[in-house]
Motif scaffolding. Structure first.
Motif, PDB file in Angstrom:
ATOM      1  N   SER A 363      59.089  73.407  25.232  1.00  0.00           N
ATOM      2  CA  SER A 363      58.788  74.099  26.242  1.00  0.00           C
ATOM      3  C   SER A 363      58.617  73.270  27.637  1.00  0.00           C
ATOM      4  O   SER A 363      58.979  72.050  27.685  1.00  0.00           O
ATOM      5  N   LYS A 393      58.648  86.987  27.343  1.00  0.00           N
ATOM      6  CA  LYS A 393      57.562  87.358  26.608  1.00  0.00           C
ATOM      7  C   LYS A 393      56.636  88.668  27.163  1.00  0.00           C
ATOM      8  O   LYS A 393      56.527  88.666  28.458  1.00  0.00           O
ATOM      9  N   GLU A 423      56.592  83.981  30.986  1.00  0.00           N
ATOM     10  CA  GLU A 423      57.087  83.183  30.024  1.00  0.00           C
ATOM     11  C   GLU A 423      58.667  83.669  29.410  1.00  0.00           C
ATOM     12  O   GLU A 423      58.503  84.853  28.961  1.00  0.00           O
ATOM     13  N   PHE A 425      61.885  83.027  27.174  1.00  0.00           N
ATOM     14  CA  PHE A 425      62.201  81.871  26.071  1.00  0.00           C
ATOM     15  C   PHE A 425      63.735  82.109  25.679  1.00  0.00           C
ATOM     16  O   PHE A 425      64.392  83.063  25.696  1.00  0.00           O
ATOM     17  N   THR A 438      60.784  77.590  25.305  1.00  0.00           N
ATOM     18  CA  THR A 438      59.608  78.485  26.152  1.00  0.00           C
ATOM     19  C   THR A 438      59.835  78.019  27.711  1.00  0.00           C
ATOM     20  O   THR A 438      59.553  76.726  27.706  1.00  0.00           O
TER      21      THR A 438
END
Length: 1181
Positions: A363, A393, A423, A425, A438
């Protein structure tokens, strides 16, 4: 033959065309090829480092070719931004100027120019012959980077009357230009010029500059301009050892360019100036490093050199190249498999699951400013090379501004806004597995305008306000200044009030003129705006040339402009041909700036249009003459032809146009201008080709144009070889409709598409021009065929885009110039898989059918938009004012009735589609209203009668409209006593609250009854009567006015006869009593007061009662009991002949209705024998 869609009038007004200067600018704009030639010839403005000179002229040319191509792509991107800016509303002049700048200027200039243009658009323009405070018209960008080899130029220009003077600050301190011989200021301008021809270091002048433009009415400020000198430092010298790496392992070659200003553009090439081929295995990251997801033996065939290109200095620096040494178990290099996944197993390379090379870990976070581009990057290693996919997300990627780059390794989101935070990813996967990274994105914002302060022009005594409202993240602070000084330290002004982001001016006077600055800032930047307050008393004036001529094409839309100025701000009205009412509504629309738009020009719209600007100081007017021209039309179009080689072909093009316009007919071949050679003859209505050759085959376009519009028509010429069938024989064959297509086949079946192939039928001697593909579905409308798509006649296979959860069946219809074929036999059925709906029902409405309900309706979705079984609708509603929780219900039909609603209140409504696979996106909110009811009575119904001819009525709108008012109904009737006239009815619009009644006669009164109306009907009424006319207070006058009418009435004649008879009887009785000598009894003593208790006399006479002894009207009793005569025009004395009226001692009245006698005779006979009317009445009693 094909008529093209590219027909239309040029410009908004039909007569506005691009000026020749624009076209010449385009012609002078260097093409990419021209840029290559300049670079190849050794432009002296481009210098090379020592490593560059070793590569030879061929490498230089190749490198500069790459640079030119990249520069061209940057310019194209800037042009796209300029087109978007044009769509947001720049005017014609600004658009042309911006586009010319885009063609001729380097890309870094565009941003500065756009900031300048957008900062000035929309300001109030005061004519320059009027006194006004300064206004900044041009300034350098906030971050001003300059080339150290050139003189420094910091721009600052302003206008004002009187012309402003200029001075500068540097690092917030006064910059004394006179003390520095290198610094000068341009004449009639504030632009600074710093000259280094006689030496000096540009770095010594770096800092923050600000320009002040001042005249006696105020001071305007430029932005704080941060001056920086471009830097292109040399690459540090280093010796690079060969990089040893195992085949299949990941590798990163770091660039680490020297820190330049601005940052250089990085690209990788070999030492022989060949570009490095990049793909999903080998690619360059955003930081400039070169990443190998896995190294292969073939990567040893070249070396790798990082190059940095510096924009301002036009230099390219090259790093010493990397060389690779790849360790392998298979020394031979077999490239036959290319990048196929099987190449790894063929070379004995172990397969590995993906891992991230950039960014590290699982992340990370990233901050981006609103309006900028967000670039997210994921580069992974692995064997085979991983594929990269991107997700957000809790939602989808913004499809309208998200773009994948660098072989899906980078996700770019343009023009970031707050909703793009969240977020994201990336998923890297190969057949060995997958991993994800992420990235948490935070969107901050430098200040941006919500309400930018605008120049304020007021008349003396007027009120106004300056509003400075901005947003940002974090929330920006607002600071007000006046004439460059903080507002807190300015002299107090009782007419000025500061309320946060607003300055309110009341009762402004001439001494209120000044320039106000609003500075709003946060940690990410600032905005500075100037807005002057000018107090002027100016009659209206027109700012455009008088008596303009505008020519437009029939049925087009046009706009007539009428720029004006005045203070107070004038109102503008338009008239046609000097008569009629103000033009607004219907086919006309007047904008706030005074422009008149005619939505569709008709012949009757031709004429002279007058715009009139009016304020309290006067008026001004201007005229525009509008001429309506017939459109240019090709009525005999060229037709497709098949010609034998060597024959003659004639393509017709007959045009109808407005005779007052100059017509030009030109021809294109294959979309390029046609060169008319010796074998061709161009006439007014045709093009003839002699001795047709094979090179003549192609499409021919006839283009008929005037200075206002154009029309195009296209035909295709097919040239046959010698053995082909003669054209005249083809023409002699009978033509018919094509036969139906046959043998339909579905292939390439996919979730959302399918390929349909068919065999064409016979065209029956008329070429097939089009195919229409139709479909039928068996769920919503079985047996009904719908058009799906249309394809050219040369196509017999097409990919059809499909909707989810539809059981399709297709058929094809062929079309030629004779007509349509019969439909083909249907294809086999194909059902697509289901999905949640992607849209919601349209035409959502909320309307009341009764006063206590609201019916929500919508257009149901069809089979191609249902996307799944059990299509239903989630209906939500709530009161708009209360913002309560949403009420919702699921409906399978297309309507729902909400009950028990208040009368005519707004509701927010949403209708969302849903099927068994899920819900559609969140729908838009629609405003609906519950049912209407009868309105309450109009308020404050007032009746005024200023004179005997008119009655004025005024009223206010009902307190409770209970719906949309559609008008008012007024019923009124004249009356005179009990006599009623004819009732009249007037209906008014809902905006009318006044009415004037013209009286039919000055005597009659009027009774008015007024009620308001909604769609339901008329509501409660209010009734008023007109005031009584003044002549009704004088009976004699009233009698005189009505004498002619009353005297003819039967009842009046009978009444007069009865009165005459009664008077005759009274006179007879009086005469008899007089002849008998009877007298009225009087009291023995006059000083004894009369009282009601006195008894009657025994001889039958009686005393006067109190009622009988009351003073006559018009007299009053004195303190001693005597009666005094008041001044009156209606006393009993006036009814007698004498000048005095008095009582005898017996109480009888002396004044008599007799002919006036001489004075002596009157004095000698105070007791006349003639009988007084009063005595006669008493005698009867």
């Amino acid at each position: 033959m094909r008529r093209l869609a590219a027909r239309g009038a040029a410009g908004d007004a039909g007569g506005v065309t691009a000026p020749a200067a624009d076209r010449s600018d385009c012609a002078r704009s260097p093409s990419p090829r021209r840029l290559i030639d300049l670079y190849a010839l050794g432009d002296p403005g481009v210098s090379l480092s020592s490593s560059d000179r070793c590569t030879g002229s061929a490498g230089v040319a190749r490198r500069r070719l790459n640079e030119a191509e990249k520069l061209s792509s940057v310019q194209e991107a800037q042009l796209e931004q300029l087109k978007a800016a044009r769509a947001r509303g720049l005017g014609h002049k600004e658009r042309g100027l911006v586009l010319r700048m885009a063609r001729l200027q380097p890309p870094w200039v565009h941003t500065a120019f756009l900031l300048c243009i957008f900062g000035l658009v929309g300001a109030i323009e005061i004519p320059m012959d009027l006194t006004q405070p300064p206004t900044i018209t041009k300034q350098s960008v906030k971050d001003h980077i300059v080339d150290p080899r050139d003189n420094i130029l910091i721009e600052c220009e302003a206008k004002g009357n009187p012309a402003p003077s200029f001075h500068w600050t540097r690092n917030s301190r006064f910059f004394n230009i006179a003390k520095d011989p290198r610094v000068s200021m341009r004449r009639r301008s504030g632009t600074l010029v710093i000259d280094f021809r006689s030496g000096g270091r540009p770095e010594e002048y770096e800092g923050e500059y600000q320009c002040f433009a001042r005249n006696k009415f105020g001071t305007a400020l430029s932005n704080r301009i941060r001056l920086q000198v471009s830097k292109s430092p040399l690459w540090p010298k280093e010796n690079l050892d060969p990089v040893v790496v195992q085949e299949g392992a990941p590798l990163t070659l770091q660039c680490n360019p020297p820190p330049g200003l601005p940052s250089p553009v990085i690209f990788w090439m070999s030492s022989s100036m060949e570009p490095i081929t990049q793909d999903k295995r080998v690619s360059q990251g955003h930081n400039g490093d070169l990443y190998f997801s896995n190294v292969m033996l073939q990567d040893m065939q070249t070396d790798y050199s990082c190059n940095a290109r510096f924009h301002f200095t036009h230099t390219i620096q090259q790093k010493n190249p990397f060389t690779l040494k790849v360790l392998t178990n298979h020394p031979y290099n077999d490239s036959s498999l290319g990048n196929h996944p099987d190449m790894y197993s063929a070379r004995g390379v172990a397969e590995r699951t993906p891992s991230f090379m950039y960014p590290q870990g699982t992340s990370s976070s990233q901050m981006v400013l609103r309006g900028m581009d967000l670039l997210l990057e994921c580069i992974a290693s692995g064997v085979p090379t991983p594929d990269i996919a991107w997700y957000k997300k809790g939602g989808d990627l913004p499809s309208d501004k998200a773009k994948l780059e660098n072989f899906n390794k980078a996700l770019r989101i343009t023009n970031v806004s707050e909703e793009d935070s969240g977020e994201y990813f990336c998923l890297a996967s190969n057949k060995m597995g997958s991993i994800r990274h992420t990235i948490s994105v935070r969107v901050k914002a430098a200040p941006y305008w919500l309400d930018e302060p605008q120049n304020l022009v007021l008349a003396p005594g007027e009120d106004g306000r300056l509003v400075c409202r901005a947003n940002g993240n974090p929330k920006p602070t607002v600071q007000w200044m006046v004439n460059g000084e903080p507002l807190q330290s300015a002299p107090p002004n009782p007419n000025r009030e500061v309320a946060g982001d607003t300055i309110i001016f009341r009762d402004t006077q001439i001494n209120s003129r000044a320039v106000y600055q609003c500075n709003t800032s946060n940690e990410h930047g600032y905005l500075l705006a100037n807005a002057f307050v000018s107090v002027l008393d100016v009659p209206p004036r027109m700012l455009s040339p008088r008596n303009q001529l505008i020519r437009v094409i029939l049925y087009n839309r046009t706009r007539l402009d009428c720029p004006f100025f005045g203070s107070p701000i004038p109102t503008l009205r338009w008239f046609k041909n000097g008569q009629g009412s103000n033009l607004d509504g219907g086919n006309y629309h007047v904008y706030e700036n005074g422009s008149l738009e005619i939505k569709m020009i008709r012949k009757e719209d031709q004429g002279i249009y007058t715009c009139v600007a009016t304020n309290i100081l006067g008026k001004a007017e201007n005229q525009v003459r509008l001429e309506v021209k017939d459109p240019t039309r090709i009525y005999r179009m060229p037709e497709d032809q098949v010609a034998k080689k060597g024959t003659t072909v004639q393509l017709e093009c007959r045009v109808k146009h407005d005779p007052s316009l100059k017509l030009t007919v030109s021809w294109l071949k294959d979309e390029e201008p046609l060169y008319i050679g010796n074998r061709m003859k161009k006439e007014e209505d045709s093009l003839t080709i002699f001795g047709v050759a094979e090179r003549d085959q192609g499409s021919y376009t006839c283009m008929a144009s005037t200075e206002l519009d154009q029309d195009l028509a296209k035909a295709y010429l097919t040239v046959l070889a010698d053995q082909a069938t003669p054209t005249n024989r083809l023409a002699a064959l009978p033509k018919g409709r094509p036969d139906r297509p046959r043998d339909l086949e579905l292939t390439d079946l996919a979730e959302r598409s399918v390929r349909l192939t068919w065999i064409p039928g016979d065209d029956n001697n008329s070429p097939i021009t089009d195919y229409v593909v139709q479909f039928e579905e068996d769920q919503f409308q079985p047996g009904v065929w719908h058009d799906h798509s249309k394809f050219p006649g040369s196509v017999n296979s097409a990919v059809l885009q499909l909707s989810p959860y539809v059981n399709y069946q297709f058929r094809v219809i062929a079309i030629n110039e004779v007509g349509s074929s019969h439909p083909s036999l249907p294809s086999e059925r194909y059902r697509t898989s289901g999905a949640p709906p992607e849209s919601n029902p349209g035409d959502v409405k909320g309307e009341g059918t009764r006063k206590n309900n609201m019916e929500i309706t919508w257009t149901p979705m069809n089979a191609t938009s249902a996307f799944g079984p059990n299509l239903r609708y989630i209906v939500k509603w709530r009161r708009r004012e209360t913002r309560d929780a949403w009420n919702n219900v699921t409906v399978w039909g297309s309507r729902y009735v909400v009950g028990q609603t208040p009368v005519y209140v707004p509701y927010e409504i949403r209708v969302q589609a849903e099927n068994d696979f899920g819900k559609a996106p969140e729908p838009e909110t629609v405003i609906g209203y519950s049912g209407e009811d009868f309105p309450s009575a109009p308020r404050r119904f007032r009746v005024r009668q200023p004179n005997l001819e008119t009655i004025h009525l005024e009223w206010d709108h009902p307190e409770h409209p209970n719906g949309i008012l559609v008008g008012y109904t007024l019923r009124y009737v004249p009356f005179n006593g009990t006599k009623l006239g004819k009732q009249m009815v007037e209906n008014f619009s809902p905006n009318q609250t006044k009415f004037t009644v013209q009286r039919a006669d000055p005597v009659s009164r009027y009774r008015f009854t007024l009620s308001a109306r909604t769609q339901v009907g008329s509501g409660e009424a209010v009734t008023e009567e007109s005031p009584a006319p003044p002549n009704e207070a004088t009976p004699t006058a009233a009698y005189t006015n009505n004498q002619a009418d009353i005297a003819t009435q039967g009842w009046f004649i009978g009444l007069m006869c009865a009165i005459a008879l009664l008077v005759l009887i009274l006179l007879i009785v009086c005469f008899i009593k007089r002849s008998r000598g009877g007298k009225y009894p009087v009291r023995e003593k006059k000083d004894v007061p009369l009282g009601p208790e006195d008894p009657k006399e025994e001889d039958g006479s009686f005393d006067y009662s109190d009622e009988d002894n009351k003073p006559l009207q018009g007299s009053q009793t004195s303190l001693d009991g005597t009666i005094k005569q008041q001044e009156s025009d209606d006393s009993l004395v006036d009814y007698g002949e004498g000048g005095e009226g008095q009582f005898n001692e017996d109480g009888s009245f002396i004044g008599q209705y007799t002919v006036k006698k001489d004075k002596d005779e009157t004095e000698g006979n105070e007791s006349s024998e003639a009988t007084s009317p009063v005595n006669a009445i008493y005698s009867l009693a």
